[in-house]
Design a protein around this motif. Structure first.
Motif, mmCIF file in Angstrom:
data_model
loop_
_atom_site.group_PDB
_atom_site.id
_atom_site.type_symbol
_atom_site.label_atom_id
_atom_site.label_comp_id
_atom_site.label_asym_id
_atom_site.label_seq_id
_atom_site.Cartn_x
_atom_site.Cartn_y
_atom_site.Cartn_z
ATOM 1 N N VAL A 152 18.789 66.592 69.773
ATOM 2 C CA VAL A 152 19.566 65.911 70.804
ATOM 3 C C VAL A 152 20.226 66.953 71.688
ATOM 4 N N ALA A 153 19.938 66.887 72.939
ATOM 5 C CA ALA A 153 20.538 67.849 73.869
ATOM 6 C C ALA A 153 22.000 67.519 74.063
ATOM 7 N N GLN A 154 22.835 68.512 74.006
ATOM 8 C CA GLN A 154 24.260 68.325 74.217
ATOM 9 C C GLN A 154 24.613 68.767 75.627
ATOM 10 N N GLN A 155 25.450 67.958 76.246
ATOM 11 C CA GLN A 155 25.861 68.300 77.600
ATOM 12 C C GLN A 155 26.676 69.593 77.608
ATOM 13 N N THR A 156 27.544 69.740 76.621
ATOM 14 C CA THR A 156 28.350 70.949 76.518
ATOM 15 C C THR A 156 28.105 71.563 75.146
ATOM 16 N N PRO A 157 27.258 72.556 75.060
ATOM 17 C CA PRO A 157 26.954 73.172 73.758
ATOM 18 C C PRO A 157 28.235 73.686 73.098
ATOM 19 N N LYS A 158 28.316 73.497 71.793
ATOM 20 C CA LYS A 158 29.467 74.003 71.063
ATOM 21 C C LYS A 158 29.382 75.519 70.914
ATOM 22 N N LYS A 159 30.541 76.146 70.870
ATOM 23 C CA LYS A 159 30.598 77.602 70.779
ATOM 24 C C LYS A 159 30.294 78.054 69.358
ATOM 25 N N PRO A 160 29.640 79.197 69.200
ATOM 26 C CA PRO A 160 29.538 79.786 67.862
ATOM 27 C C PRO A 160 30.884 80.404 67.487
ATOM 28 N N LEU A 161 31.163 80.426 66.211
ATOM 29 C CA LEU A 161 32.377 81.086 65.746
ATOM 30 C C LEU A 161 32.321 82.576 66.067
ATOM 31 N N ASP A 162 33.467 83.164 66.318
ATOM 32 C CA ASP A 162 33.543 84.620 66.471
ATOM 33 C C ASP A 162 34.752 85.116 65.679
ATOM 34 N N HIS A 163 34.953 86.420 65.644
ATOM 35 C CA HIS A 163 35.974 87.001 64.773
ATOM 36 C C HIS A 163 37.392 86.725 65.252
ATOM 37 N N THR A 194 34.208 75.582 53.473
ATOM 38 C CA THR A 194 34.229 77.031 53.617
ATOM 39 C C THR A 194 34.759 77.374 54.999
ATOM 40 N N ALA A 195 35.982 77.816 55.061
ATOM 41 C CA ALA A 195 36.598 78.167 56.338
ATOM 42 C C ALA A 195 36.123 79.544 56.783
ATOM 43 N N PRO A 196 35.998 79.754 58.096
ATOM 44 C CA PRO A 196 35.721 81.114 58.561
ATOM 45 C C PRO A 196 36.919 81.999 58.222
ATOM 46 N N ALA A 197 36.672 83.105 57.539
ATOM 47 C CA ALA A 197 37.767 83.975 57.105
ATOM 48 C C ALA A 197 37.247 85.386 56.935
ATOM 49 N N PRO A 198 38.085 86.379 57.193
ATOM 50 C CA PRO A 198 37.672 87.763 56.938
ATOM 51 C C PRO A 198 37.289 87.920 55.475
ATOM 52 N N THR A 199 36.176 88.553 55.224
ATOM 53 C CA THR A 199 35.628 88.548 53.881
ATOM 54 C C THR A 199 36.107 89.722 53.036
ATOM 55 N N PRO A 200 36.327 89.500 51.735
ATOM 56 C CA PRO A 200 36.626 90.610 50.827
ATOM 57 C C PRO A 200 35.396 91.482 50.585
ATOM 58 N N GLU A 259 43.674 54.995 50.627
ATOM 59 C CA GLU A 259 44.366 56.269 50.742
ATOM 60 C C GLU A 259 44.914 56.447 52.156
ATOM 61 N N ILE A 260 45.961 57.265 52.255
ATOM 62 C CA ILE A 260 46.575 57.572 53.546
ATOM 63 C C ILE A 260 46.466 59.069 53.772
ATOM 64 N N LYS A 261 45.932 59.437 54.895
ATOM 65 C CA LYS A 261 45.771 60.848 55.234
ATOM 66 C C LYS A 261 47.081 61.370 55.821
ATOM 67 N N LEU A 262 47.604 62.446 55.214
ATOM 68 C CA LEU A 262 48.891 62.984 55.624
ATOM 69 C C LEU A 262 48.780 64.184 56.558
ATOM 70 N N SER A 263 47.669 64.881 56.513
ATOM 71 C CA SER A 263 47.502 66.067 57.369
ATOM 72 C C SER A 263 46.204 65.967 58.150
ATOM 73 N N SER A 264 46.166 66.689 59.238
ATOM 74 C CA SER A 264 44.942 66.760 60.055
ATOM 75 C C SER A 264 44.839 68.195 60.574
ATOM 76 N N ILE A 265 44.268 69.043 59.753
ATOM 77 C CA ILE A 265 44.219 70.468 60.097
ATOM 78 C C ILE A 265 42.895 70.821 60.780
ATOM 79 N N ASN A 266 42.924 71.923 61.469
ATOM 80 C CA ASN A 266 41.740 72.522 62.087
ATOM 81 C C ASN A 266 41.029 71.604 63.081
ATOM 82 N N ALA A 267 41.828 71.013 63.973
ATOM 83 C CA ALA A 267 41.240 70.173 65.027
ATOM 84 C C ALA A 267 40.318 70.980 65.921
ATOM 85 N N GLN A 268 40.513 72.288 65.989
ATOM 86 C CA GLN A 268 39.696 73.144 66.852
ATOM 87 C C GLN A 268 38.252 73.245 66.354
ATOM 88 N N GLN A 269 38.000 72.836 65.124
ATOM 89 C CA GLN A 269 36.647 72.948 64.579
ATOM 90 C C GLN A 269 35.627 72.173 65.413
#
Length: 946
Positions: A18-29, A701-707, A636-646
């Motif tokens: 499916v072609a997207q009108q606005t392609p999503k960005k790849p994650l970067d550091h 699995t969140a994007p995170a600097p790796t050990p 259930e009731i959802k109390l948090s909504s984190i990482n909306a930027q995803q």
């Protein structure tokens, strides 16, 4: 011939692109710091309110105070370590300094005393009121009352005392005792009434459980005649503080009984220049004018040269009749005639030592604090019983501390073999707190884990030889085999290490020690410890449906299951890897009621102490672990909504995959694909592995600097396939086992047109790093490899030291993860055959090694051996050595650095991107700290077409 993969979920290659009108960005550091998580969640005892933090990976977090219906009461920037009072009317928490302020202070290299300080927040639910107190070092809440005590910060005062010759051991002991600690302001607040009391120059404090008393030690500054040093007890209701023990000294281990009517503590009041300062044990029933000395150094009941210990925990039994504390030999006096620069400095290794010298040095602080449990009866003429000694030095009190017997375990005389066994044989005893009588629980020392039941009526253990659970009755002195008559294994059915398989575990006890819950592979068994009579508590549903049932008591500090409790059982489907919960009453005979089973991962539940509401986190590969509240897990009731930027980034999917290996083994793994996966395209792939990872199919699995592991989110978002195969092992063949499972999985995946077979890489850390090193000696199908902290020469690593613990590495090869199954002399061929070092001439794959000079698990020289030998052979190899870093990178700046380099390396070899300078030309030592070589060169791109 082996079978191709069966994709169980997310068959993206069957869906039209499916072609997207606005392609999503790849994650970067740059995204790392903003990615959030939920932490330190708490639910009030009445179940009406919830506290939790939303924390970015770096920066200032936010504390949320909400109702269980998701009404936000208050948001507090940088709120941390929050607690509710027992009446659910108040919340108390630390408020951390702003991140940028702390950062600037570090840049300016300010001393610890000059760094920004925490504040304290007190929130009143009724009235939505928040009060803040600045410069707070620590706080305590009464367990059963709305009483708060907190200690402020004070700048340290230089010690003007005449210095004596340095004694390293004495100096370290003084530091551990905080003998030079300067007092600070203590504030005590009755939150219901608002009554406040403040005292200065306080070094130690303790709030009683009912909140009626606060004990605190005061050390008056030199020259201050207005303040009296000593131990005080504050009556919270009246605001009156009573001096129960006068004189300057070091006061430690303040303890109240359950009712707050008795207090005890240890103290030493010797002259400051005294070379030996043993402690005394003090006690007061708070009716007398002052505390009396129960035991002082050299007292008759004590062994000669022993005293109460300043390091031993002091505590009362629940009924207040017994007082537990520690005793220890008096320290050896310092020899002030020794001249430091004229004495030898060395460590002496002796083959008769219980522990290797590196282990002794790692446990030095613990050994200097070692003390031996004793009990005294302050209301019964000071009757004294020594419970532990040098032979029997590890003991465990039951939750019911009124019980006569405690459990003590010893491995004395059997410690040397830990060097190659990794554990020791242990003898268990019951020790009477009345007479000191010692009763042997097991007839001879065994490799067992001994535990005492909450009420103190039984000792339980798993016997590795008999492979059964046993219970020993304290009253009847009888041992009962709890599982011997059950036609099921309670030990790891899939064990693939050269050691005794581990038991699945003990879940919990019921009230009055009436029953114990034990795990088999799938089900939970309810067993009567008195007779061994057992029922399958989960009615065999687990084994018949391949579902794994587990249980954790969800109420904080609750130690046993009540007769009317409804148990919420965590469940995982072994086949699909989905998670959920089922419910069953502890007294019910019915099968567990399935409440939820879904493609999510669930945390353990946290239930209100006086309500039926509970909180938990729920997540999967694309949904962040948000916090929920529920009463039945159906609504259930959802109390948090984190990482909306995803939503703005190209995320990834996860599919469970199966294949059959060349030897006919059924194999499982997980395949991660970019969210915008197009089956008409070809994708490079990185293979990452460590033992078995497929149970984490629904793990977020969140994007995170790796050990030094693979950042799956970063790679999948940037157009890579990531494959994580599970590995099962044949004893003595860890290298070939990796080949059997990993290479066969890769070969089957290569049959898909969307896998770029010419551009597949390997990444592994630690044990995975070893397997990377081995795999590239067996095949040339990998275009690039990354080995973090690898072992390449098992013959030299066998006798090495795990510097983090001080243990020898021999046990790893003979019994655990390295899986050789014998000594270097008995199995020489296995050590050589499984060592990549001896086959390095066959390597054709470019490889990066991470090997750090403070690695406490794998000897640093293993990475150096691999690098220098591959370099000698003219192979493309690079070594990253992070200065002062551990086995897995700890410092965030280093984690960020390696994350950049790892993606650069694979982008170059698997995508044809230009090579960075560090890869192409290196970074000379003279440029260290000025040039990191991360910029790319335009002339070094490699072709990615086969």
């Amino acid at each position: 011939m082996y079978k191709p993969f069966a994709l169980l979920a997310g068959l993206a290659f069957l869906q039209p692109a499916v072609a997207q009108q606005t392609p999503k960005k790849p994650l970067d550091h740059s995204v790392y710091d903003q990615w959030q998580s939920v932490a330190n969640q708490k639910i009030s005892q009445n179940g009406k309110y919830v506290l939790f933090q939303v924390k970015p990976q770096q920066g200032d977090g936010t504390l949320y105070l909400k109702t269980a219906t998701n009404e936000t009461l208050r948001q507090v920037s940088r709120g941390d370590s929050a607690q509710f009072t027992a009446d659910s009317k108040f919340a108390v928490f630390s408020i951390r300094p702003q991140y940028h302020v702390v950062r600037q202070a570090k840049i300016k290299k300010k001393k610890p005393a000059d760094m920004p300080k925490d504040s304290l927040g007190v929130y009143t639910v009724a009235g939505n009121k928040l009060v803040k107190y600045p410069n707070v070092k620590s706080f305590q809440l009464a367990e059963d009352a709305a009483v708060l005590a907190f200690l402020g910060e004070r700048l340290p005062v230089k010690d003007a005392a005449k210095k004596v010759p340095t004694d390293t051991i004495k100096k370290l002991t003084d530091q551990l005792l905080e003998a030079k600690k300067e007092g600070a302001p203590l504030t005590v607040v009755s939150l219901l009434t608002g009554k406040t009391s403040t005292f200065d120059f306080v070094t130690e404090y303790q709030v009683s459980k009912p909140g009626n008393k606060v004990g605190f030690a005061v050390v008056a500054p030199k020259g201050n005649k207005d303040v009296k040093s000593g131990l005080y007890v504050l009556d919270v209701a009246s605001g009156t503080a009573k001096l129960v023990s006068a004189s300057k000294g070091v006061y430690k281990n303040i303890a109240f009984d359950e009712a707050g009517k008795q207090v005890a503590f240890t103290a030493e009041k010797h002259p400051e220049k005294a070379l030996v300062k043993p402690f005394s044990l003090y006690y007061s029933d708070l009716g007398a004018d002052s505390a009396r000395v129960l035991l002082k150094p050299g007292a008759t009941p004590l062994r000669k040269g022993w005293s109460p210990s300043g390091f031993g925990k002091v505590s009362f039994s629940k009924n207040g009749e017994k007082l537990f504390f520690g005793t220890a030999p008096d320290p050896i006096p310092q020899d002030t005639t020794i001249v430091d620069f004229e004495t030898a400095k060395l460590d002496i290794w002796n083959y008769k030592d219980d522990y290797l010298q590196p282990m002794q040095l790692k446990t030095l602080k613990k050994d200097l604090q070692r003390n031996y449990l004793a009990v005294i009866y302050p209301r019964k003429d000071g009757k004294f019983v020594q419970l532990e000694d040098e032979y029997l030095r590890d003991s465990f009190l039951p939750e019911n501390t009124n019980a006569e017997y405690i459990l003590a375990v010893t491995d004395t005389g059997k410690r040397v073999s830990m060097q190659w066994e990794g554990t020791t044989l242990k003898q268990a005893y019951l020790v009477s707190t009345v007479s000191g009588e010692r009763v042997a629980v097991n007839p001879k020392a065994a490799k067992s884990r001994f535990q005492m039941s909450p009420d103190g009526k039984y000792v339980t253990w798993y016997d590795y030889v008999g492979k059964n659970w046993f219970a020993y009755a304290v009253d009847g002195r009888k041992t009962v085999n709890l599982t011997g008559k059950l036609n099921v294994s309670f030990t790891d059915e899939e064990n693939d290490s050269p050691d005794d398989p581990q038991p699945y575990g003990l879940a919990a006890w019921t009230k009055d020690d009436a029953a114990v819950l034990l795990y088999d592979r799938y089900d939970i068994w309810k067993v009567d410890p008195k007779t061994g009579a057992a029922v399958n508590f989960t009615n065999g549903v687990g084994r018949s449906t391949k579902q794994i049932f587990r249980y954790t008591i969800p109420v904080e500090k609750k130690k046993f299951i009540e007769p009317k409790d409804e148990l919420l059982l965590l469940v995982q489907n072994e086949t699909t890897k989905q998670w959920g919960y089922s419910r069953k009453g502890i007294s019910s005979l019915k099968a567990p009621e399935a409440l939820v089973m879904a493609p999510f991962g669930y945390s353990n539940l946290m239930q209100a102490k006086k309500g039926d509401a509970f909180i938990y986190t729920k997540s999967n590969v694309s949904a962040s672990p948000d916090l929920y509240v529920s009463r039945d897990l159906k609504k259930e009731i959802k109390l948090s909504s984190i990482n909306a930027q995803q939503k703005d980034y190209n995320w990834f999917t996860a599919d469970l995959v199966h294949w059959t290996t060349p030897k006919g083994y059924k194999a499982t793994g997980v395949l991660y694909k970019p969210e915008n996966f197009d089956p008409a395209k070809k994708y490079p792939m990185v293979v990452y592995f460590y033992e078995k990872l497929s149970d984490g199919l629904y793990k977020y699995t969140a994007p995170a600097p790796t050990p030094s592991r693979l950042d799956i989110a970063m790679f999948a978002s940037n157009g890579y396939l990531v494959f994580t195969p599970d590995i099962s092992y044949t004893i003595g063949e860890p290298g070939p086992s990796a080949v059997e499972f990993i290479n066969s999985g890769v070969e089957d995946l290569k049959k898909n047109s969307w896998v770029d077979a010419a551009h597949i890489g390997l990444q592994g850390q630690s044990w995975g790093g070893y397997q990377v090193a081995y795999l590239i000696t067996q095949t040339n199908m990998y275009a690039a490899a990354w080995a973090g902290a690898p072992v390449v020469n098992m013959t030299s690593a066998y006798g090495g030291i795990r510097w983090e613990s001080g243990m020898s590495r021999q046990f790893q090869y003979e019994h655990t993860q390295s899986r050789i199954g014998g000594t270097l002399w008995d199995q020489t061929d296995r050590y050589i055959r499984n060592s990549p070092l001896f086959q390095l001439p066959k390597v054709q794959t470019p490889v990066v090694i991470m090997s750090n000079d403070a690695d406490g698990a794998v000897p640093w020289y293993q990475g150096i051996e691999m690098f220098t030998d591959l370099r000698r052979l003219g192979k493309p190899v690079w070594l990253l050595q992070y200065n002062g870093e551990a086995h897995n990178l700890v410092k965030r700046e280093n984690r960020k650095d390696i994350s950049v380099r790892e993606l650069q390396f694979f982008d170059h070899y698997l995508k044809g991107a230009p090579a960075p300078v560090w890869l192409e030309r290196g970074v000379p030592a003279v440029e260290k700290g000025r040039n990191w070589g991360l910029e790319t060169t335009t002339s070094s791109a490699v072709k990615t077409t086969p």
